[in-house]
Scaffold this motif. Structure first.
Motif, PDB file in Angstrom:
ATOM      1  N   ALA A 184      81.887  56.109  63.742  1.00 34.10           N
ATOM      2  CA  ALA A 184      80.903  55.233  63.099  1.00 34.10           C
ATOM      3  C   ALA A 184      79.830  54.713  64.045  1.00 34.10           C
ATOM      4  O   ALA A 184      78.973  53.931  63.635  1.00 34.10           O
ATOM      5  CB  ALA A 184      81.631  54.057  62.438  1.00 34.10           C
ATOM      6  N   GLY A 185      79.876  55.081  65.300  1.00 34.80           N
ATOM      7  CA  GLY A 185      78.886  54.618  66.260  1.00 34.80           C
ATOM      8  C   GLY A 185      79.236  53.273  66.860  1.00 34.80           C
ATOM      9  O   GLY A 185      80.214  52.629  66.469  1.00 34.80           O
ATOM     10  N   ASP A 186      78.450  52.858  67.833  1.00 41.94           N
ATOM     11  CA  ASP A 186      78.676  51.577  68.511  1.00 41.94           C
ATOM     12  C   ASP A 186      78.360  50.414  67.589  1.00 41.94           C
ATOM     13  O   ASP A 186      77.359  50.426  66.879  1.00 41.94           O
ATOM     14  CB  ASP A 186      77.798  51.463  69.764  1.00 41.94           C
ATOM     15  CG  ASP A 186      78.396  52.175  70.960  1.00 41.94           C
ATOM     16  OD1 ASP A 186      79.613  52.354  70.974  1.00 41.94           O
ATOM     17  OD2 ASP A 186      77.625  52.538  71.860  1.00 41.94           O
ATOM     18  N   HIS A 187      79.212  49.433  67.637  1.00 46.31           N
ATOM     19  CA  HIS A 187      79.016  48.214  66.858  1.00 46.31           C
ATOM     20  C   HIS A 187      79.307  47.034  67.769  1.00 46.31           C
ATOM     21  O   HIS A 187      80.428  46.862  68.236  1.00 46.31           O
ATOM     22  CB  HIS A 187      79.956  48.168  65.649  1.00 46.31           C
ATOM     23  CG  HIS A 187      79.668  49.219  64.643  1.00 46.31           C
ATOM     24  ND1 HIS A 187      78.654  49.103  63.722  1.00 46.31           N
ATOM     25  CD2 HIS A 187      80.249  50.414  64.395  1.00 46.31           C
ATOM     26  CE1 HIS A 187      78.631  50.173  62.953  1.00 46.31           C
ATOM     27  NE2 HIS A 187      79.589  50.980  63.347  1.00 46.31           N
ATOM     28  N   THR A 188      78.313  46.206  68.001  1.00 46.98           N
ATOM     29  CA  THR A 188      78.508  45.059  68.890  1.00 46.98           C
ATOM     30  C   THR A 188      79.291  43.941  68.226  1.00 46.98           C
ATOM     31  O   THR A 188      79.773  43.048  68.904  1.00 46.98           O
ATOM     32  CB  THR A 188      77.151  44.502  69.363  1.00 46.98           C
ATOM     33  OG1 THR A 188      76.375  44.150  68.208  1.00 46.98           O
ATOM     34  CG2 THR A 188      76.408  45.528  70.201  1.00 46.98           C
ATOM     35  N   ALA A 205      84.626  48.389  58.686  1.00 47.92           N
ATOM     36  CA  ALA A 205      83.418  48.303  59.516  1.00 47.92           C
ATOM     37  C   ALA A 205      82.167  48.603  58.697  1.00 47.92           C
ATOM     38  O   ALA A 205      81.118  47.984  58.909  1.00 47.92           O
ATOM     39  CB  ALA A 205      83.522  49.258  60.701  1.00 47.92           C
ATOM     40  N   MET A 206      82.287  49.510  57.739  1.00 45.84           N
ATOM     41  CA  MET A 206      81.131  49.911  56.941  1.00 45.84           C
ATOM     42  C   MET A 206      80.774  48.899  55.851  1.00 45.84           C
ATOM     43  O   MET A 206      79.683  48.946  55.312  1.00 45.84           O
ATOM     44  CB  MET A 206      81.375  51.285  56.305  1.00 45.84           C
ATOM     45  CG  MET A 206      81.664  52.365  57.339  1.00 45.84           C
ATOM     46  SD  MET A 206      80.421  52.445  58.618  1.00 45.84           S
ATOM     47  CE  MET A 206      79.597  53.915  58.174  1.00 45.84           C
ATOM     48  N   CYS A 207      81.689  47.986  55.527  1.00 39.99           N
ATOM     49  CA  CYS A 207      81.388  47.057  54.431  1.00 39.99           C
ATOM     50  C   CYS A 207      81.200  45.614  54.895  1.00 39.99           C
ATOM     51  O   CYS A 207      81.116  44.706  54.064  1.00 39.99           O
ATOM     52  CB  CYS A 207      82.465  47.142  53.350  1.00 39.99           C
ATOM     53  SG  CYS A 207      84.034  46.325  53.716  1.00 39.99           S
ATOM     54  N   LEU A 208      81.112  45.377  56.194  1.00 40.23           N
ATOM     55  CA  LEU A 208      81.016  44.009  56.708  1.00 40.23           C
ATOM     56  C   LEU A 208      79.823  43.232  56.153  1.00 40.23           C
ATOM     57  O   LEU A 208      79.903  42.019  55.984  1.00 40.23           O
ATOM     58  CB  LEU A 208      80.959  44.010  58.239  1.00 40.23           C
ATOM     59  CG  LEU A 208      82.253  44.322  58.962  1.00 40.23           C
ATOM     60  CD1 LEU A 208      82.001  44.430  60.459  1.00 40.23           C
ATOM     61  CD2 LEU A 208      83.326  43.287  58.658  1.00 40.23           C
ATOM     62  N   ASP A 209      78.734  43.909  55.866  1.00 39.73           N
ATOM     63  CA  ASP A 209      77.528  43.228  55.400  1.00 39.73           C
ATOM     64  C   ASP A 209      77.411  43.192  53.876  1.00 39.73           C
ATOM     65  O   ASP A 209      76.395  42.738  53.346  1.00 39.73           O
ATOM     66  CB  ASP A 209      76.279  43.896  55.982  1.00 39.73           C
ATOM     67  CG  ASP A 209      76.193  43.728  57.484  1.00 39.73           C
ATOM     68  OD1 ASP A 209      76.682  42.700  57.989  1.00 39.73           O
ATOM     69  OD2 ASP A 209      75.649  44.624  58.156  1.00 39.73           O
ATOM     70  N   THR A 235      85.477  41.654  47.448  1.00 41.78           N
ATOM     71  CA  THR A 235      85.641  42.817  46.577  1.00 41.78           C
ATOM     72  C   THR A 235      85.505  44.106  47.367  1.00 41.78           C
ATOM     73  O   THR A 235      86.278  45.053  47.180  1.00 41.78           O
ATOM     74  CB  THR A 235      84.611  42.769  45.423  1.00 41.78           C
ATOM     75  OG1 THR A 235      84.827  41.565  44.686  1.00 41.78           O
ATOM     76  CG2 THR A 235      84.743  43.969  44.512  1.00 41.78           C
ATOM     77  N   ALA A 236      84.532  44.153  48.266  1.00 43.21           N
ATOM     78  CA  ALA A 236      84.343  45.337  49.107  1.00 43.21           C
ATOM     79  C   ALA A 236      85.554  45.562  50.011  1.00 43.21           C
ATOM     80  O   ALA A 236      85.968  46.708  50.240  1.00 43.21           O
ATOM     81  CB  ALA A 236      83.073  45.196  49.942  1.00 43.21           C
ATOM     82  N   LEU A 237      86.138  44.472  50.506  1.00 38.94           N
ATOM     83  CA  LEU A 237      87.324  44.589  51.361  1.00 38.94           C
ATOM     84  C   LEU A 237      88.501  45.156  50.579  1.00 38.94           C
ATOM     85  O   LEU A 237      89.218  46.030  51.064  1.00 38.94           O
ATOM     86  CB  LEU A 237      87.665  43.230  51.973  1.00 38.94           C
ATOM     87  CG  LEU A 237      88.866  43.184  52.914  1.00 38.94           C
ATOM     88  CD1 LEU A 237      88.689  44.150  54.077  1.00 38.94           C
ATOM     89  CD2 LEU A 237      89.063  41.763  53.424  1.00 38.94           C
ATOM     90  N   GLU A 238      88.702  44.673  49.359  1.00 42.72           N
ATOM     91  CA  GLU A 238      89.781  45.210  48.513  1.00 42.72           C
ATOM     92  C   GLU A 238      89.580  46.706  48.267  1.00 42.72           C
ATOM     93  O   GLU A 238      90.529  47.491  48.323  1.00 42.72           O
ATOM     94  CB  GLU A 238      89.842  44.467  47.178  1.00 42.72           C
ATOM     95  CG  GLU A 238      90.347  43.050  47.287  1.00 42.72           C
ATOM     96  CD  GLU A 238      91.853  42.955  47.495  1.00 42.72           C
ATOM     97  OE1 GLU A 238      92.561  43.971  47.378  1.00 42.72           O
ATOM     98  OE2 GLU A 238      92.313  41.844  47.809  1.00 42.72           O
ATOM     99  N   ALA A 239      88.342  47.111  48.002  1.00 42.41           N
ATOM    100  CA  ALA A 239      88.041  48.534  47.786  1.00 42.41           C
ATOM    101  C   ALA A 239      88.296  49.346  49.054  1.00 42.41           C
ATOM    102  O   ALA A 239      88.820  50.466  48.992  1.00 42.41           O
ATOM    103  CB  ALA A 239      86.597  48.703  47.317  1.00 42.41           C
ATOM    104  N   ALA A 240      87.935  48.782  50.211  1.00 37.48           N
ATOM    105  CA  ALA A 240      88.170  49.473  51.485  1.00 37.48           C
ATOM    106  C   ALA A 240      89.665  49.689  51.714  1.00 37.48           C
ATOM    107  O   ALA A 240      90.088  50.761  52.171  1.00 37.48           O
ATOM    108  CB  ALA A 240      87.566  48.664  52.635  1.00 37.48           C
ATOM    109  N   ILE A 241      90.457  48.696  51.387  1.00 39.18           N
ATOM    110  CA  ILE A 241      91.911  48.805  51.546  1.00 39.18           C
ATOM    111  C   ILE A 241      92.454  49.909  50.635  1.00 39.18           C
ATOM    112  O   ILE A 241      93.259  50.747  51.066  1.00 39.18           O
ATOM    113  CB  ILE A 241      92.594  47.454  51.268  1.00 39.18           C
ATOM    114  CG1 ILE A 241      92.236  46.451  52.365  1.00 39.18           C
ATOM    115  CG2 ILE A 241      94.113  47.619  51.158  1.00 39.18           C
ATOM    116  CD1 ILE A 241      92.606  45.005  52.041  1.00 39.18           C
TER     117      ILE A 241
END
Length: 139
Positions: A25-29, A100-104, A110-116
């Motif tokens: 996913a690339g660098d993420h600070t 990491a892709m849904c943090l924003d 809801t996005a976290l539940e979908a990620a899980i």
């Protein structure tokens, strides 16, 4: 609200997951790790408290831990009532990538539940997909 991601595990699993996450996913600070009980760390209460104290007033922390009920997970459980911590146990690489892709995301819970749910779908027993069933002789 700004969100940071922390991968917190026993030993160096967190560092390995972080390295693989960077590759995919690339660098993420805004992503950090906590490798518990390495380099002389005898307890996790102090480093977790330090992390929590370092959060700015407009920041949330998303924590991915390795073992539900383990010492690392239990230490972060103490901070759930702050309303600034999202805690998920059972971290693996697909989960780390999805989160990491849904943090924003605007509706982060809801996005976290979908990620899980998406990450759960990556746990598969592959032999039946190839029409194979292991036998006692296989092992």
């Amino acid at each position: 609200m700004k969100r940071k991601l922390l991968i917190a595990t026993h030993s160096t699993l967190a560092a390995g997951l972080y390295n693989a996450l960077q590759l995919l996913a690339g660098d993420h600070t805004h992503i950090a790790t906590l490798c518990a009980y390495v380099d002389g760390m005898g307890e996790v209460e102090t480093p977790v408290r330090t992390l929590m104290d370092s959060l700015g007033p407009d920041e949330e922390l998303v924590v991915l831990t390795d073992v539900f009920g383990g010492s690392v997970n239990n230490e972060f459980m103490k901070y759930l009532n702050t309303g600034r911590v999202h805690l998920v146990s059972g971290v693996n690489l697909p989960l780390a990538v999805e989160v990491a892709m849904c943090l924003d995301h605007e509706d982060f819970p809801t996005a976290l539940e979908a990620a899980i749910e998406t990450a759960k779908g990556q746990i598969r027993y592959c032999n039946p997909l190839a029409g194979q069933r292991p036998t006692a002789e296989t092992f």
